[in-house]
Motif scaffolding. Structure first.
Motif, mmCIF file in Angstrom:
data_model
loop_
_atom_site.group_PDB
_atom_site.id
_atom_site.type_symbol
_atom_site.label_atom_id
_atom_site.label_comp_id
_atom_site.label_asym_id
_atom_site.label_seq_id
_atom_site.Cartn_x
_atom_site.Cartn_y
_atom_site.Cartn_z
ATOM 1 N N GLY A 111 0.812 -1.210 0.000
ATOM 2 C CA GLY A 111 0.000 0.000 0.000
ATOM 3 C C GLY A 111 0.841 1.253 0.000
ATOM 4 N N HIS A 112 1.865 1.256 0.862
ATOM 5 C CA HIS A 112 2.755 2.427 0.905
ATOM 6 C C HIS A 112 3.510 2.597 -0.417
ATOM 7 N N ALA A 113 3.888 1.472 -1.020
ATOM 8 C CA ALA A 113 4.635 1.535 -2.286
ATOM 9 C C ALA A 113 3.773 2.127 -3.397
ATOM 10 N N TYR A 114 2.490 1.712 -3.441
ATOM 11 C CA TYR A 114 1.600 2.243 -4.473
ATOM 12 C C TYR A 114 1.363 3.740 -4.272
ATOM 13 N N MET A 115 1.230 4.162 -3.033
ATOM 14 C CA MET A 115 1.035 5.582 -2.759
ATOM 15 C C MET A 115 2.277 6.384 -3.149
ATOM 16 N N ALA A 116 3.457 5.818 -2.835
ATOM 17 C CA ALA A 116 4.705 6.506 -3.205
ATOM 18 C C ALA A 116 4.830 6.613 -4.718
ATOM 19 N N LEU A 117 4.381 5.559 -5.428
ATOM 20 C CA LEU A 117 4.424 5.586 -6.894
ATOM 21 C C LEU A 117 3.507 6.682 -7.428
ATOM 22 N N HIS A 118 2.344 6.807 -6.812
ATOM 23 C CA HIS A 118 1.428 7.880 -7.231
ATOM 24 C C HIS A 118 2.030 9.256 -6.934
ATOM 25 N N ASP A 119 2.591 9.414 -5.739
ATOM 26 C CA ASP A 119 3.187 10.703 -5.353
ATOM 27 C C ASP A 119 4.357 11.072 -6.261
ATOM 28 N N ALA A 120 5.030 10.039 -6.814
ATOM 29 C CA ALA A 120 6.172 10.299 -7.704
ATOM 30 C C ALA A 120 5.723 10.744 -9.093
ATOM 31 N N GLY A 121 4.399 10.742 -9.340
ATOM 32 C CA GLY A 121 3.896 11.241 -10.628
ATOM 33 C C GLY A 121 3.861 10.205 -11.721
ATOM 34 N N ALA A 122 3.653 8.930 -11.353
ATOM 35 C CA ALA A 122 3.620 7.880 -12.373
ATOM 36 C C ALA A 122 2.487 8.102 -13.369
ATOM 37 N N HIS A 123 1.377 8.693 -12.899
ATOM 38 C CA HIS A 123 0.200 8.860 -13.748
ATOM 39 C C HIS A 123 0.436 9.817 -14.913
ATOM 40 N N ASP A 124 1.344 10.784 -14.741
ATOM 41 C CA ASP A 124 1.561 11.742 -15.833
ATOM 42 C C ASP A 124 3.021 11.784 -16.293
ATOM 43 N N ALA A 125 3.804 10.755 -15.949
ATOM 44 C CA ALA A 125 5.231 10.754 -16.298
ATOM 45 C C ALA A 125 5.429 10.831 -17.810
ATOM 46 N N GLN A 126 4.630 10.059 -18.546
ATOM 47 C CA GLN A 126 4.786 10.067 -19.999
ATOM 48 C C GLN A 126 4.475 11.440 -20.580
ATOM 49 N N ALA A 127 3.407 12.054 -20.087
ATOM 50 C CA ALA A 127 3.036 13.385 -20.588
ATOM 51 C C ALA A 127 4.127 14.410 -20.260
ATOM 52 N N ARG A 128 4.692 14.337 -19.045
ATOM 53 C CA ARG A 128 5.758 15.278 -18.666
ATOM 54 C C ARG A 128 6.991 15.087 -19.532
ATOM 55 N N ALA A 129 7.359 13.831 -19.776
ATOM 56 C CA ALA A 129 8.544 13.552 -20.596
ATOM 57 C C ALA A 129 8.341 14.044 -22.021
ATOM 58 N N GLN A 130 7.161 13.787 -22.567
ATOM 59 C CA GLN A 130 6.920 14.174 -23.956
ATOM 60 C C GLN A 130 6.828 15.690 -24.114
ATOM 61 N N ALA A 131 6.342 16.381 -23.083
ATOM 62 C CA ALA A 131 6.330 17.849 -23.137
ATOM 63 C C ALA A 131 7.761 18.389 -23.215
ATOM 64 N N LEU A 132 8.678 17.781 -22.470
ATOM 65 C CA LEU A 132 10.091 18.198 -22.519
ATOM 66 C C LEU A 132 10.693 17.917 -23.891
ATOM 67 N N ILE A 133 10.415 16.738 -24.420
ATOM 68 C CA ILE A 133 10.977 16.346 -25.718
ATOM 69 C C ILE A 133 10.486 17.283 -26.819
ATOM 70 N N ALA A 161 16.781 16.806 -21.791
ATOM 71 C CA ALA A 161 15.402 16.534 -21.360
ATOM 72 C C ALA A 161 15.394 15.595 -20.161
ATOM 73 N N ARG A 162 16.278 14.618 -20.176
ATOM 74 C CA ARG A 162 16.372 13.644 -19.073
ATOM 75 C C ARG A 162 16.769 14.342 -17.764
ATOM 76 N N ALA A 163 17.700 15.317 -17.859
ATOM 77 C CA ALA A 163 18.100 16.063 -16.660
ATOM 78 C C ALA A 163 16.960 16.933 -16.148
ATOM 79 N N LEU A 164 16.195 17.545 -17.059
ATOM 80 C CA LEU A 164 15.065 18.379 -16.645
ATOM 81 C C LEU A 164 13.938 17.527 -16.063
ATOM 82 N N MET A 165 13.877 16.280 -16.478
ATOM 83 C CA MET A 165 12.848 15.363 -15.974
ATOM 84 C C MET A 165 13.104 14.985 -14.520
ATOM 85 N N CYS A 166 14.355 15.049 -14.101
ATOM 86 C CA CYS A 166 14.732 14.598 -12.763
ATOM 87 C C CYS A 166 14.316 15.626 -11.710
#
Length: 644
Positions: A111-133, A161-166
């Motif tokens: 449960g804690h792992a799933y919450m941490a994954l959500h807090d890390a922005g897994a839901h919009d990671a692809q959109a954030r990466a593609q906006a940078l690209i 882009a990878r550095a800005l993603m971090c």
């Protein structure tokens, strides 16, 4: 905060920082400046932990997360999007913890792992990466291309882009603009202005530094001097300091001369011996001020052209592009990027060539430089045209195994009339005027820095006495002093200049007119660089609004051109189908978002470990489904954009 107290840094036997002290506060955006070799990269190595101080104290908050652009050229068949997503180290760690938790029966950990994954922005990671690209100049059709399919400069953009993603508290950027064109540079400036961490940037682009920094850190004579303000403010303050220092030095020299004169006149007289002795002691105690030694900046000039044909070039219905590959079937047409150009280039013109990435600026320049043949129409050269070409990639005109002297000897054989050859000593002397002295004339070019290679290309161009200069990003790797020297030399050049550059300071100081390469054509751009930056922003906004309108009013899109051919009708029908599919997806995604928010709300309340694990599993499944539907939505969006 970052603090250096009496820090000494050495590289081999060379002392780069000697008893240097400075403090950088959280959230400050710092420009790090100094001559090449002064120690800027060494200071970066201290900040990122790859080098340690030889003396003194250096401290940086242990909890700070750091991001920087990797300097290695990535070799991977990962997609561009996946490669950039991996720059998010927090997300990677969260994903790893989810996998580890799933391998156990520990429901609470899951449960804690799933919450941490959500807090890390897994839901919009692809959109954030593609906006940078996309912001850095890639096309939507390239988002899923393998990293290996891109050229070196584009792969370095992906590293950026990878550095800005971090997620980071400290961002270190070493010449981030080198592989960018003007539209990507404008986007990067806007992104960095929004960055809320501490940033230290090395750059030789004065307008870029002025736009994004509020503190300047100058490395000078192994000392660190902090100035409040951007690069232009630093220049003004330093000039004032140098003037004050020189005035103080001159006053002290007058005082020393006066004391020495008194001592020389009266030291032998008994009645004046005590006074003379006291002045000797005063002279000994005096802390001597150093004179301001202005280092000899690099300067050069273009030789007067032997002749000035007018017009230099005449283009009639000219088309620019690339021939079909050698292994292509017979009859394969060339790839045309710019078409139907009708323009003349006159003697003495100073033309800046503008245009978004991929529109054909370099293709136009390569064709005028004779590196490519026109794919259609004619490009007629004036009699006696002599082109000096600075390629964006220096190694297009340099041989890595050859030395500067060998380059010049070969150039002399190619350019001088039959029976003549340049004397080696004359060529050595000419190389020396471009700071290639001593053993450097016999150093293989492949072992030289980017700045040294650029200087060699300039040296070879100047030697040829061109009357038309074609410069494609000439300032990449040049330091500020050499950029200033280039600008001065271009302003005094009597021939014609055609310039592609992301260095706005160079464009402003050299060009008096602009051509815009856009939408397959070349047109005059009526405005200055500030107008062009507004044009870029307006174009991006217009493209977004057109897409939104096409989504809202597919029928209107279908009827905008009543006299269009049947092909337009087919595109309109295709748009309707795509819109319908996208609408269905949006409803499914909305339902999933509602379900996800409900699961997150339940997980935020005290629950038994087993229920936490079950809800965490449901949340992960929902996230995965949502990510899959988002990918489909993006794919349909690309199709809609292409059809629109």
């Amino acid at each position: 905060m970052i603090t250096l107290k009496s820090v000494t840094l050495r590289r081999s036997a060379k002392v780069l920082l000697d008893n240097a002290s400075v403090t950088l506060n959280p959230g400050e955006k710092v420009g790090l400046v100094g001559r090449n070799g002064a120690g800027k990269s060494t200071l970066f190595a201290l900040l990122n932990g790859t080098l340690h101080e030889d003396a003194g104290d250096f401290s940086i908050p242990t909890q700070w997360r750091m991001a920087q652009v990797a300097q290695d050229m990535p070799e991977t068949d990962q997609s561009a999007t996946d490669f950039v997503i991996e720059g998010d180290t927090v997300l990677l760690a969260a994903q790893a913890e989810v996998h580890a938790a799933e391998a156990t029966d520990d429901g609470e950990r899951m449960g804690h792992a799933y919450m941490a994954l959500h807090d890390a922005g897994a839901h919009d990671a692809q959109a954030r990466a593609q906006a940078l690209i996309l912001g850095l100049g890639f096309k939507t059709t390239e988002l899923n291309n393998p990293v290996d399919s891109f050229s070196g400069g584009w792969r370095m953009r992906l590293q950026l882009a990878r550095a800005l993603m971090c997620p980071s508290d400290l961002l270190l950027l070493d010449e981030p603009t080198n592989h960018l064109d003007l539209d990507a540079l404008v986007w990067l400036e806007a992104w960095l202005k929004r960055y809320d961490g501490t940033m230290v940037v090395i750059s030789h682009d004065r307008e870029f530094l002025d736009a994004i920094t509020s503190v300047t850190l100058h490395i000078d004579n192994a000392k660190l001097v902090r100035y409040g303000g951007n690069y232009s403010t630093f220049e003004d303050m330093r000039a004032q300091q140098m003037e004050l220092q020189q005035n103080s030095y001159l006053k002290q020299q007058d005082k020393i001369a006066h004391l020495q004169s008194f001592i020389a006149r009266f030291k032998a007289k008994a009645s004046k011996a005590k006074q003379a002795q006291s002045r000797v002691k005063a002279l000994d105690r005096m802390e001597r001020l150093a004179p301001v030694l202005a280092s000899a900046d690099f300067t050069f000039e273009f030789k007067e052209p032997a002749n000035l044909p007018n017009p230099m070039l005449a283009m009639q219905d000219a088309c620019f592009g690339y021939p079909p590959p050698e292994d292509a079937p017979v009859g394969t047409p060339p790839t045309v990027i710019v078409r139907n150009v009708n323009k003349s280039v006159m003697a003495g013109q100073r033309i800046g060539i503008l245009g978004a990435n991929g529109q054909g600026k370099s293709t136009l320049v390569k064709t005028v430089a004779r590196a490519l043949a026109p794919t259609g129409g004619t490009v007629q050269e004036g009699k006696g045209l002599n082109v000096g070409y600075f390629a964006q990639q220096e190694l297009d005109v340099l041989r890595p195994l050859d030395t500067p002297l060998e380059h010049m000897v070969r150039l002399a054989k190619e350019c001088l009339p039959a029976g003549q050859s340049g004397r080696e000593q004359d060529l050595r002397t000419f190389l020396g005027s471009f700071n290639f002295a001593g053993d450097m004339v016999k150093q293989p070019v492949g072992t030289m820095s980017g700045g040294e290679k650029a200087r060699l290309v300039l040296c070879m161009i100047v030697w040829q006495r061109p009357n038309l200069l074609l410069l494609d990003e000439p300032t990449n790797h040049l330091d500020l002093a050499t950029r200033e020297a280039l600008a001065m030399a271009l302003n005094e050049f009597e021939g014609t200049v055609m310039l592609v550059s992301h260095d706005r300071s160079l464009l402003r100081s050299v060009c008096d007119e602009f051509w815009l390469v856009s939408r397959g054509g070349v047109e005059p751009f009526d405005g200055d660089l500030d107008d062009y930056q507004r044009y870029l922003l307006d174009e991006a906004k217009r493209a977004r609004e057109e897409l939104k309108e096409s989504l809202k009013n597919p029928k209107e899109v279908a009827t905008q051109a009543p006299h269009a051919p049947v092909a337009n009708k087919k595109i309109s029908e295709k748009l309707k189908v795509l819109m319908r599919d996208q609408g269905k997806l949006e409803q499914v995604m909305l339902d999933l978002q509602t379900k996800k928010h409900a699961l997150e709300a339940r997980l935020s309340t005290p629950l038994p470990p087993q229920e936490i694990g079950e809800l965490g599993g449901q949340l992960k499944k929902t996230d995965d489904e949502l990510a899959g539907h988002e990918e489909k939505w993006l794919a349909i969006s690309e199709q809609i954009e292409a059809a629109s």
